[in-house]
Design a protein around this motif. Structure first.
Motif, short mmCIF file in Angstrom:
data_model
loop_
_atom_site.label_atom_id
_atom_site.label_comp_id
_atom_site.label_asym_id
_atom_site.label_seq_id
_atom_site.Cartn_x
_atom_site.Cartn_y
_atom_site.Cartn_z
N UNK A 1 0.51 -1.30 -0.10
CA UNK A 1 -0.20 0.37 0.44
C UNK A 1 0.48 1.36 -0.39
N UNK A 2 2.14 1.24 0.73
CA UNK A 2 2.93 2.37 1.16
C UNK A 2 3.13 2.33 -0.66
N UNK A 3 3.90 1.73 -1.57
CA UNK A 3 3.78 1.50 -2.87
C UNK A 3 2.88 2.93 -3.80
N UNK A 4 1.69 2.41 -3.53
CA UNK A 4 0.55 3.01 -4.45
C UNK A 4 0.34 4.24 -3.67
N UNK A 5 0.50 4.64 -2.74
CA UNK A 5 0.32 6.08 -1.84
C UNK A 5 1.68 6.73 -2.48
N UNK A 6 2.86 5.93 -2.17
CA UNK A 6 3.85 6.73 -3.37
C UNK A 6 4.24 7.52 -4.43
N UNK A 7 3.51 6.26 -4.94
CA UNK A 7 3.55 6.55 -6.58
C UNK A 7 1.99 7.74 -7.41
N UNK A 8 0.91 7.66 -6.22
CA UNK A 8 -0.08 8.12 -6.52
C UNK A 8 -0.31 9.36 -7.60
N UNK A 9 1.08 10.52 -7.96
CA UNK A 9 1.16 11.85 -8.20
C UNK A 9 2.13 11.49 -8.91
N UNK A 10 3.00 10.14 -9.64
CA UNK A 10 3.71 10.23 -10.29
C UNK A 10 4.80 10.88 -9.70
N UNK A 11 5.38 11.11 -8.45
CA UNK A 11 6.29 11.97 -8.11
C UNK A 11 7.63 11.61 -8.50
N UNK A 12 8.37 12.81 -9.31
CA UNK A 12 9.63 12.89 -10.24
C UNK A 12 11.10 12.72 -9.28
N UNK A 13 10.88 12.34 -7.94
CA UNK A 13 11.84 11.80 -6.57
C UNK A 13 11.07 10.16 -6.16
N UNK A 14 11.18 9.79 -6.22
CA UNK A 14 10.74 8.33 -5.59
C UNK A 14 12.49 8.15 -4.01
N UNK A 15 11.90 8.58 -3.49
CA UNK A 15 13.14 8.06 -1.49
C UNK A 15 11.97 6.55 -1.19
N UNK A 16 13.60 5.68 -1.31
CA UNK A 16 12.96 4.48 -1.02
C UNK A 16 13.97 3.65 0.33
N UNK A 17 12.84 3.65 1.64
CA UNK A 17 14.28 3.16 2.27
C UNK A 17 13.82 2.06 3.01
N UNK A 18 14.77 1.11 2.69
CA UNK A 18 14.50 -0.31 2.74
C UNK A 18 13.41 -0.57 2.30
N UNK A 19 13.59 -0.84 1.04
CA UNK A 19 12.36 -1.04 -0.28
C UNK A 19 11.78 -2.59 -0.11
N UNK A 20 12.84 -3.16 -0.18
CA UNK A 20 12.32 -4.86 0.48
C UNK A 20 11.63 -5.41 1.61
#
Lengths: 207, 231
Positions: free
Chosen positions: A141-160
């Protein structure tokens, strides 16, 4: 002006203890940055500073050359996935993503929301309250939330974190697309794909 | 390269989205509504049992009305920020919207809550408390309206300040009392004037104080909220 994420002489102290100092980087569009370091070296702290939710003790972060003090103005260009970030668990995944769109003044249309939840493999459970999800599903869900506005900069903290094999595959696809289309910043201890990143900040050497 | 979403970044839409989110959340969890309703009903019952059929002077009843509203507000209005901290969503909100939008979204939500509480309290109070009769309705309506806005404005910034404290339950009424005291004294006095049937012009001074209080609290909150909200 081309998109770019830059940090200049970042320093962070907690109660006079130096977490890191003299952190500088310049990430142009289409490039990736890897932040590494042992536990407690300040990876998540640096991610929070880049995202604007935490102020550095000194130094500055800017996006596209525009200085952004304490995060103002970064809300619309950043997406963040982090263990510290929590979803509203009384709402469904669909409602959480709709909120992420609405709060930025974007029309929370069903098509975009469904597309995102389909992409992270949650379409079938999109209307269930997040509190009924497993930890891996909450991470999705956090990924869907983070990508909702098609951000130019994506920050992933411990992505897996908490993800199963299918979830890891979904995240690798998201990271791959972001590499091609914007700026990707990853903070992790997992050095498996270290060669895939263009730049690296090693916080073990920054105290 | 992909064209990124054109984010309008409208401040007003952020405020309304936060208000809508808090309202939907409240309807599902009923944390604040339950606390407020229970407090209003139990306190009015206690006042009713204490007074019996004897009633009390207008100034005493006016004071007691605002005592009920003050403690009801203390039991429920802090939830809007405390909930964000307790469930760890404060950082999510920090990431999504500018601090001023968060403040005004929460302020509007608290305003809706306190307005509802005040309407219910006044209705129950008028129905059950012997001797509470409002003779100048215009003074009373303006007092309740301005009092609600003042309560919501002060309660919102205090809730933001105490949300991260470990003793927030105790700290909230303790910190609120000195800040709300000028408001309480003014609304009690204006309510007494309404109950005594004073002319509308006689309450001008009270209204001026209430409006000044609201302007000062909201302006100060707007300035300091950035520092309160961020680490």
């Amino acid at each position: 002006m081309d998109l770019a994420l830059a940090a200049k002489n970042l320093k962070k102290l907690f109660n006079w203890r130096v977490i890191f100092r003299d952190i500088s980087f310049d990430v142009p569009q289409g490039k990736t940055l890897l932040i590494t370091g042992r536990n407690g070296s300040g990876k998540s702290t640096l991610v929070k500073i880049i995202s604007g939710v935490l102020a550095p003790t000194s130094g500055s972060v800017s996006i596209s050359g525009v200085a952004a003090r304490k995060g103002d103005g970064r809300h619309d260009v950043l997406g963040l996935v982090s263990p510290y970030l929590q979803m509203y668990d009384e709402f469904s995944a669909s409602e959480n993503v709709q909120f992420a769109l609405a709060i930025r003044g974007l029309k929370p249309d069903g098509g975009r929301v469904d597309e995102l939840l389909n992409r992270v493999g949650l379409y079938e459970r999109r209307n269930d309250a997040v509190r009924t999800y497993s930890s891996g599903m909450k991470q999705r869900v956090k990924y869907a939330f983070a990508l909702a506005h098609r951000p130019p900069v994506l920050l992933l903290d411990e992505p897996m974190s908490n993800l199963d094999a299918e979830g890891i595959s979904i995240v690798r696809d998201i990271m791959s697309r972001q590499r091609n289309e914007g700026i990707l910043v990853v903070a992790t201890n997992d050095l498996t794909d270290i060669d895939h990143y263009d730049l690296r900040v090693d916080l073990n050497a920054a105290t | 390269m992909r064209q990124h979403e054109s984010v309008r970044g409208s401040w007003g839409s952020s405020v309304l989205a936060i208000l809508r989110k808090d309202w939907q959340s409240e309807l599902r969890t009923r944390y604040a509504i339950s606390a407020l309703l229970m407090f209003v009903i139990t306190t009015i019952s206690i006042i009713l049992f204490s007074l019996g059929s004897e009633g009390a002077p207008a100034e005493v009843l006016s004071g007691m009305l605002w005592v009920v509203i003050f403690f009801a507000a203390m039991s429920g209005l802090s939830r809007t920020f405390v909930m964000e901290e307790e469930r760890g969503t404060a950082m999510t909100l920090q990431l999504l919207a500018p601090p001023s939008a968060v403040y005004f979204g929460k302020l509007l939500f608290n305003l809706v809550l306190i307005a509802g509480v005040n309407l219910l309290t006044v209705a129950l109070y008028s129905l059950f408390i012997n001797g509470f009769i409002i003779k100048t309705a215009s003074i009373f309506i303006i007092t309740i309206t301005l009092g609600s806005i003042g309560f919501a404005a002060a309660a919102t910034i205090i809730a933001a300040i105490i949300a991260r404290a470990s003793t927030k339950g105790t700290l909230y009424p303790v910190l609120s009392f000195p800040i709300l005291l000028p408001l309480l004294l003014t609304v009690i006095n204006a309510t007494r004037l309404a109950a005594e049937g004073a002319f509308f012009e006689e309450a001008y001074g009270e209204f001026q104080i209430l409006i000044s209080y609201i302007v000062v609290v909201i302006a100060t909150s707007f300035i300091v909220f950035d520092f309160v909200w961020k680490d």
